[in-house]
Design a protein around this motif. Sequence first.
Motif, PDB file in Angstrom:
ATOM      1  N   PHE A 133       1.021  -1.052   0.121  1.00  9.26           N
ATOM      2  CA  PHE A 133       0.038  -0.506   0.099  1.00  9.26           C
ATOM      3  C   PHE A 133       0.646   1.152  -0.309  1.00  9.26           C
ATOM      4  O   PHE A 133       0.814   2.227  -0.940  1.00  9.26           O
ATOM      5  N   ALA A 134       1.802   1.361   0.106  1.00 11.01           N
ATOM      6  CA  ALA A 134       2.592   2.212   0.163  1.00 11.01           C
ATOM      7  C   ALA A 134       3.354   3.111  -0.745  1.00 11.01           C
ATOM      8  O   ALA A 134       3.372   4.221  -1.221  1.00 11.01           O
ATOM      9  N   VAL A 135       4.357   1.845  -0.812  1.00 10.88           N
ATOM     10  CA  VAL A 135       4.728   1.444  -2.321  1.00 10.88           C
ATOM     11  C   VAL A 135       3.868   1.833  -4.027  1.00 10.88           C
ATOM     12  O   VAL A 135       3.720   3.275  -4.203  1.00 10.88           O
ATOM     13  N   ALA A 136       2.929   1.974  -3.150  1.00 11.94           N
ATOM     14  CA  ALA A 136       1.675   1.707  -5.027  1.00 11.94           C
ATOM     15  C   ALA A 136       1.340   3.348  -4.660  1.00 11.94           C
ATOM     16  O   ALA A 136       0.837   3.856  -5.309  1.00 11.94           O
ATOM     17  N   ALA A 137       1.372   4.218  -2.548  1.00 12.22           N
ATOM     18  CA  ALA A 137       0.705   5.270  -2.731  1.00 12.22           C
ATOM     19  C   ALA A 137       1.940   6.577  -3.588  1.00 12.22           C
ATOM     20  O   ALA A 137       1.377   7.426  -4.034  1.00 12.22           O
ATOM     21  N   LEU A 138       2.905   5.555  -3.519  1.00 14.80           N
ATOM     22  CA  LEU A 138       3.979   6.337  -3.665  1.00 14.80           C
ATOM     23  C   LEU A 138       3.947   6.547  -5.184  1.00 14.80           C
ATOM     24  O   LEU A 138       4.423   7.909  -6.059  1.00 14.80           O
ATOM     25  N   ILE A 139       3.364   5.153  -5.634  1.00 13.74           N
ATOM     26  CA  ILE A 139       3.947   5.339  -7.435  1.00 13.74           C
ATOM     27  C   ILE A 139       2.644   6.506  -7.967  1.00 13.74           C
ATOM     28  O   ILE A 139       2.331   7.301  -8.745  1.00 13.74           O
ATOM     29  N   ASP A 140       1.377   6.183  -6.855  1.00  9.75           N
ATOM     30  CA  ASP A 140       0.415   7.509  -7.684  1.00  9.75           C
ATOM     31  C   ASP A 140       0.995   8.324  -6.701  1.00  9.75           C
ATOM     32  O   ASP A 140       0.029  10.084  -7.586  1.00  9.75           O
ATOM     33  N   GLY A 141       1.630   8.888  -6.408  1.00  7.88           N
ATOM     34  CA  GLY A 141       1.481  10.444  -5.546  1.00  7.88           C
ATOM     35  C   GLY A 141       0.810  10.569  -4.963  1.00  7.88           C
ATOM     36  O   GLY A 141       0.382  11.937  -4.593  1.00  7.88           O
ATOM     37  N   LYS A 142       0.227   9.383  -4.551  1.00  7.83           N
ATOM     38  CA  LYS A 142      -1.459  10.106  -3.340  1.00  7.83           C
ATOM     39  C   LYS A 142      -1.689   9.596  -2.492  1.00  7.83           C
ATOM     40  O   LYS A 142      -1.746   8.620  -1.857  1.00  7.83           O
ATOM     41  N   VAL A 143      -1.459  10.210  -0.946  1.00 10.26           N
ATOM     42  CA  VAL A 143      -1.954   9.643   0.405  1.00 10.26           C
ATOM     43  C   VAL A 143      -2.808  10.912   1.440  1.00 10.26           C
ATOM     44  O   VAL A 143      -2.184  11.961   1.270  1.00 10.26           O
ATOM     45  N   ASP A 144      -3.756  10.190   1.699  1.00 15.35           N
ATOM     46  CA  ASP A 144      -5.225  11.008   2.342  1.00 15.35           C
ATOM     47  C   ASP A 144      -5.754  10.002   3.607  1.00 15.35           C
ATOM     48  O   ASP A 144      -4.993   9.013   3.438  1.00 15.35           O
ATOM     49  N   ALA A 145      -5.959  10.751   3.915  1.00 12.91           N
ATOM     50  CA  ALA A 145      -7.608  10.325   4.610  1.00 12.91           C
ATOM     51  C   ALA A 145      -7.680   8.236   4.556  1.00 12.91           C
ATOM     52  O   ALA A 145      -7.682   7.395   5.444  1.00 12.91           O
ATOM     53  N   CYS A 146      -7.990   8.700   3.374  1.00 14.59           N
ATOM     54  CA  CYS A 146      -9.088   6.871   2.739  1.00 14.59           C
ATOM     55  C   CYS A 146      -7.619   6.583   2.487  1.00 14.59           C
ATOM     56  O   CYS A 146      -8.157   5.188   2.847  1.00 14.59           O
ATOM     57  N   TRP A 147      -6.597   6.582   1.940  1.00 13.40           N
ATOM     58  CA  TRP A 147      -5.739   5.309   2.072  1.00 13.40           C
ATOM     59  C   TRP A 147      -5.031   5.559   3.284  1.00 13.40           C
ATOM     60  O   TRP A 147      -5.080   3.819   3.458  1.00 13.40           O
ATOM     61  N   ALA A 148      -5.269   5.686   4.626  1.00 13.48           N
ATOM     62  CA  ALA A 148      -4.485   4.688   5.918  1.00 13.48           C
ATOM     63  C   ALA A 148      -6.120   4.249   6.457  1.00 13.48           C
ATOM     64  O   ALA A 148      -5.816   3.149   7.193  1.00 13.48           O
ATOM     65  N   ARG A 149      -6.898   4.767   5.776  1.00 13.09           N
ATOM     66  CA  ARG A 149      -8.540   3.739   6.400  1.00 13.09           C
ATOM     67  C   ARG A 149      -8.494   2.616   5.572  1.00 13.09           C
ATOM     68  O   ARG A 149      -8.652   1.416   6.085  1.00 13.09           O
ATOM     69  N   TRP A 150      -8.154   2.492   4.041  1.00 16.13           N
ATOM     70  CA  TRP A 150      -7.654   1.472   3.371  1.00 16.13           C
ATOM     71  C   TRP A 150      -7.023  -0.043   4.050  1.00 16.13           C
ATOM     72  O   TRP A 150      -7.066  -0.910   4.183  1.00 16.13           O
ATOM     73  N   VAL A 151      -5.723   0.866   4.419  1.00 10.78           N
ATOM     74  CA  VAL A 151      -4.448   0.001   4.917  1.00 10.78           C
ATOM     75  C   VAL A 151      -4.622  -0.370   6.388  1.00 10.78           C
ATOM     76  O   VAL A 151      -4.039  -1.358   6.643  1.00 10.78           O
ATOM     77  N   ARG A 152      -4.772   0.332   7.045  1.00 13.01           N
ATOM     78  CA  ARG A 152      -5.248   0.216   9.071  1.00 13.01           C
ATOM     79  C   ARG A 152      -5.875  -1.058   8.908  1.00 13.01           C
ATOM     80  O   ARG A 152      -5.037  -1.848  10.108  1.00 13.01           O
ATOM     81  N   PRO A 153      -6.938  -2.155   8.431  1.00 11.70           N
ATOM     82  CA  PRO A 153      -6.756  -3.271   8.735  1.00 11.70           C
ATOM     83  C   PRO A 153      -5.888  -4.477   8.054  1.00 11.70           C
ATOM     84  O   PRO A 153      -6.102  -5.730   9.368  1.00 11.70           O
ATOM     85  N   TRP A 154      -5.664  -4.134   7.062  1.00  8.58           N
ATOM     86  CA  TRP A 154      -4.802  -5.792   6.408  1.00  8.58           C
ATOM     87  C   TRP A 154      -3.353  -5.388   8.311  1.00  8.58           C
ATOM     88  O   TRP A 154      -2.856  -6.271   8.033  1.00  8.58           O
ATOM     89  N   VAL A 155      -3.004  -3.419   8.202  1.00  7.75           N
ATOM     90  CA  VAL A 155      -1.757  -3.969   9.168  1.00  7.75           C
ATOM     91  C   VAL A 155      -2.439  -4.693  10.236  1.00  7.75           C
ATOM     92  O   VAL A 155      -1.788  -4.999  11.426  1.00  7.75           O
TER      93      VAL A 155
END
Length: 660
Positions: free
Chosen positions: A189-211
């Motif tokens: 998720f981190a590398v994918a967000a860096l590729i896209d250049g976009k990290v926001d609150a929605c990204w954090a909500r999506w990644v938290r369940p996996w972590v």
Amino acid sequence: MAPEIGYYALLLALFVSVTQSAMPFVAARRRDLAVAAFVDQAALAQFMFLVVAFASLTYAFVTSDFSVEVVMANSHTAKPLLYKISGVWGNHEGSMLLWVLILSLFGAAVAVFGRNLPYRLRINVLGVQGMVGCGFLAFITLTSNPFARLAQAPADGNGLNPILQDPGLAIHPPFLYLGYVGFSMAFSFAVAALIDGKVDACWARWVRPWVLAAWCFLTIGITLGSAWAYYTLGWGGWWFWDPVENASFMPWIAGTALLHSALVVERRNALVSWTILLAILTFSLSLVGTFLVRSGVLTSVHSFAQDPARGVFILALIVLATGGALALYAFRAPHLKYGAPFAPISRESGLTLNNVLLSAAAATVFLGTFYPLVVDMIGNDKISVGPPYYDRTFVPIMIPVLLVMVVGPMLKWKRDSIAAALGRLKYPAVASGLIAILVLVLTFGRNAFAAAFMALAVWLVTGSFAALAYRTHLGRVPLTTTLRLARTTPRAFYGLVIAHAGMGITVAGITGMTSWATEKIEMLRPGESLELSGYSLRLRSVGDVPGPNYDAERGTFEVSRNGRLVGEMVSERRFYPVRQQQTTVAGIRTNLISNLYIAVGEPDGKGAWAVRFYYHPFMPWVWIGALTMALGGFVSLSDRRLRVGVPQRIPRHAAAVPAE
């Protein structure tokens, strides 16, 4: 035939992982939705091929197919079925196959349950996950083929390492790998967000369940490993700061920090850059643990000391994965958006302090683990780093972490007053003070250390429930209003309360075990007794007992207190003829508050046996608390806000449509 099917399935999984890695970037450039849909199918196909490969290896172990080299080296016809199955991952090759199977499981889960993710984020996550899988599948096929055949099959096998023939070791590695490998999702998720250049609150909500899921599984895995070491190795300890133990503990600490920093990103869109970096480093520490166990640089009861060439291959994978991710981070991080500033006293500041301290704690464990290896590598000197080092470095860092765990949930977002937050914690403070005074009185003031840490444990437990009481306005509004607020409180908050209270229980267990454990070692003949902490242990008899694939010498003991029989305990020394190896099985009697622990040792040839007798107060609380923490994580995971990233799932027929 099954090994050949497994090997071809492994090769097909490697081929699919290559296409899964490449296709997302083709899809992103061409905007080809059909290619994007192929990425989902590739993730599922890779998982299915690895299921076939793993099932084939399991079949070879269960049927004792000694024409397969890894089966010959790690199984035997006389071995019980449970240990034939656990023998699949009780070796280097099989455990790596389990590693990539779990990796593909997480990728398949994103393909199935990630329909609500934005189009580009989902395919980039699966692409990065495919790259990681490609690297480790190449490692298996090139250096660690689990299906390698022998030119001439022997009549029988060498058997599994006796210390691994235990129910705890049958379930400990799968949970550990679910945690280790689960952090790959945070990395992807981190590398994918860096590729896209976009990290926001929605990204954090999506990644938290996996972590959170990975953290829960890793917590259970570490707990099971600790319990296994306690009752199997026969030395009466539950944690030794062994480098392989540290290999799983470091990503757990980093993962704990990541969980909390992702919350700040979700709620305030702050700590964005740091959270991305922490996601990369957490999985990198999991890879480092894999390197430690499989490189041959360590000799441990639970490491796979193999050909160093394999370690070089894994080291190259670490350099490529971590180095590539950090290079992308260095390029993208300056352009990431940052949230609104926050006051020094606020929930955000508390979580930031939590991250700083946990990162420092992980760094001390990393230094203590690798410094002896570096010294050994650059010179002829050999040094060891043991509990005294961690007592003086790790423990002082963790004390403020535990204090902040209670204060943090009481702070408001953006701005608050420390006096107001502490005012909400007056009852936990009083309870902590009373327990400290009680311990000092009962020990006649001789153990200030135990008094302080027992007070800290009570602070954690009562402070956790005080946070729930504050949220539901207990005592400040009518009871019906409190009950209504309790019903509407998100399950994630209940998970926080349970997990933090579990940490308090664990601290109490560690404190009791460290401060008041007693032991005595004596030579006993049948009929003789020894006294310890008010208990009397009498050796009743020692006799030979046959096992399914071992011969045992069993000691039977009677335990009494104040002249009253408490119960009977047994301990065994087992000898495995196939491996020519001996193990000890301790006898343990518990009332969930304390443990009585006995281990029968070598005879002196004159009719007496060495007997080790331990009294371990609060020892069960160490594991009860840890499992309670994992339970809290699963309760949080059941919260719908964590199970889905957006309020409404995207229908399957519209899943392929870009949602950016």
